[in-house]
Design a protein around this motif. Sequence first.
Motif, PDB file in Angstrom:
ATOM      1  N   TYR A  98       0.725  -1.158   0.106  1.00  0.00           N
ATOM      2  CA  TYR A  98       0.052   0.126  -0.054  1.00  0.00           C
ATOM      3  C   TYR A  98       0.924   1.180   0.050  1.00  0.00           C
ATOM      4  CZ  TYR A  98      -3.485   3.604   1.120  1.00  0.00           C
ATOM      5  OH  TYR A  98      -4.284   4.672   1.190  1.00  0.00           O
ATOM      6  N   TYR A 109      -5.537   0.718  -7.333  1.00  0.00           N
ATOM      7  CA  TYR A 109      -6.889   1.265  -6.575  1.00  0.00           C
ATOM      8  C   TYR A 109      -7.930   1.909  -7.516  1.00  0.00           C
ATOM      9  CZ  TYR A 109      -2.897   0.618  -3.452  1.00  0.00           C
ATOM     10  OH  TYR A 109      -1.833  -0.090  -2.809  1.00  0.00           O
ATOM     11  N   ASN A 138      -4.910   1.580   3.506  1.00  0.00           N
ATOM     12  CA  ASN A 138      -4.194   0.372   4.099  1.00  0.00           C
ATOM     13  C   ASN A 138      -5.116  -1.139   3.873  1.00  0.00           C
ATOM     14  OD1 ASN A 138      -1.900   1.864   4.951  1.00  0.00           O
ATOM     15  ND2 ASN A 138      -2.947   2.362   6.678  1.00  0.00           N
ATOM     16  N   ARG A 150      -9.747  -3.171  -5.037  1.00  0.00           N
ATOM     17  CA  ARG A 150      -8.294  -3.246  -5.114  1.00  0.00           C
ATOM     18  C   ARG A 150      -7.940  -4.359  -6.341  1.00  0.00           C
ATOM     19  NH1 ARG A 150      -5.099  -2.261  -0.240  1.00  0.00           N
ATOM     20  NH2 ARG A 150      -6.961  -2.374   0.844  1.00  0.00           N
TER      21      ARG A 150
END
Length: 542
Positions: A98, A109, A138, A150
């Motif tokens: 991340y 993302y 995170n 994600r």
Amino acid sequence: MLKKIFIKRRHLKKTLFYIGLCCAFFAILVESSLVYSYSDNTLTYNYDASGRLNYLESRSDRVYYEYDLQGNLISKTRDGSLNGTYKVTETSSAYDAYGSIQGNRNWYYQEWNGTTYANLQYKNGQWQGTSPYTLIINDIQHPDETDSVRIWVAPKSGLIRIAGNVAKYDPSGGDGVIVKILKNNIQLWSKTLSYNDITGYEVGLTVAVNTGDSIFFVVNKNDTNFNDSTSWKPVVSYMEANSAYDAYSSIQGYQNWYYQEWNGTTYTNLQYKNGQWQGISPYTLINKDFQHPDEADVVRKWVAPKSGMIRITGNAAKGDPRGGDGVIVKILKDNIQLWSKTISYDDTTGYEVGLTVAVNTGDAIYFVVNKNGTNTCDTTSWKPVVAYMEANSAYDAYGSIQGNQGWYYQEWNGTTYTNLLYKNGQWQGSKPYTLIINDIQHPDETDAVRKWVAPKSGMIRIAGNVAKYDSSGGDGVSVKIFKNNFKLWSKSLSYNDTTGYEVGLNIAVNTGDAIYFVVNKNGTIFNDATSWKPVVSYINSN
């Protein structure tokens, strides 16, 4: 007068002309079955001869329903999430990767509006979408009117394992969320998390990828976006595997891959010309990532370099959707068909293959593309991957010691199991022809029994081919599989059945449970030699 079985393997075939072994194994599919499909060919129901649901298949998975001899359901297993133990070569953690850069360590993302994926923007230490509460930070994903996504993009081809816990982070209200995992546009897994489910689910998927394939981890708001913060730390690991795409070359047999055609009778090697493999028919072709059939089927073949349990994965889909009548794709182990699908002419999504099967050294796995009716626009994308799982092979464990690697050699007189004695290079019973040697079991008045004892509790997969070794006569044999004194399966093999059955049985065991592989003489002991090489692997199914 029956002759004695000799020690040397080279004498076995001749001697067993007069006596035989027998065996049979648990078959994944019942031979007599009914199949029903939806019109879009994305969901298939398969029923056995008794009308019981045998399996339910989608584009990405197959759910097996297995029954005991009394018809009771004993297991329900999702093949797509059936995992054993593999050798991990590298791992990528979403949590560790991340950061503020799209694509760092192959993680991205994004948000999904029902039509399009779009990149989020990094602001104030988090990734934000066009809807104000579409967020990623995170280990947290929060959806809004758009899904929070994600993405991991494969840097190379191979076999990956997708793992990690997903659970609600905020249990104070709302109506829960829907979480999904997709490979490109094929959904691999989905669950609905209730608003207060902070335990969640452990994900465990094994799937083949090619360079550039995307794995999407999606959180959808369900109905409202209230209290929808969801904890998800996915981890992707590459396993040691053999990829047809990576192994492609101008040499037959390189990394155990071969390029052939099938005319309905014989497999024949293709010839390498102009950077591709070509057959007798002009459009029978294999390139790095595609197969094209003509009058003959086009076949990619992998030959097992050792015995064990393997996982066969990879996507099969049309590469040319402009026309034609589609193709038929199949996977065979030697001459036993394991899997088959008809792919329509414009189906560029295709199917995710996931098969777990036992192999012996030299066994061939065939990836076959048939032209269906015509060969027009039949280019088919198929990049199979094969990986060995950690397993316990009866053949490899064979030796002169009872209990070596959990394997025992016994006979059954109808009342009691008794250990055989090791003499002259083989295990012999109280009756002269109750024998076990390597992959052969031969019954006499007592049954020949190979036994495996579970060293720990868990779910196991029992696999392997069983067939007659001596097909020259006799009345066949009866074979059975027991867990302790509970009969799981029973079958009669005809005297000349050298093809036999490909077995796949998933069952829970406790430490010390015994799995018995029993061969019974049926009527007489003549020509009853039976080849049986069971393999057992511990698995988990999420």
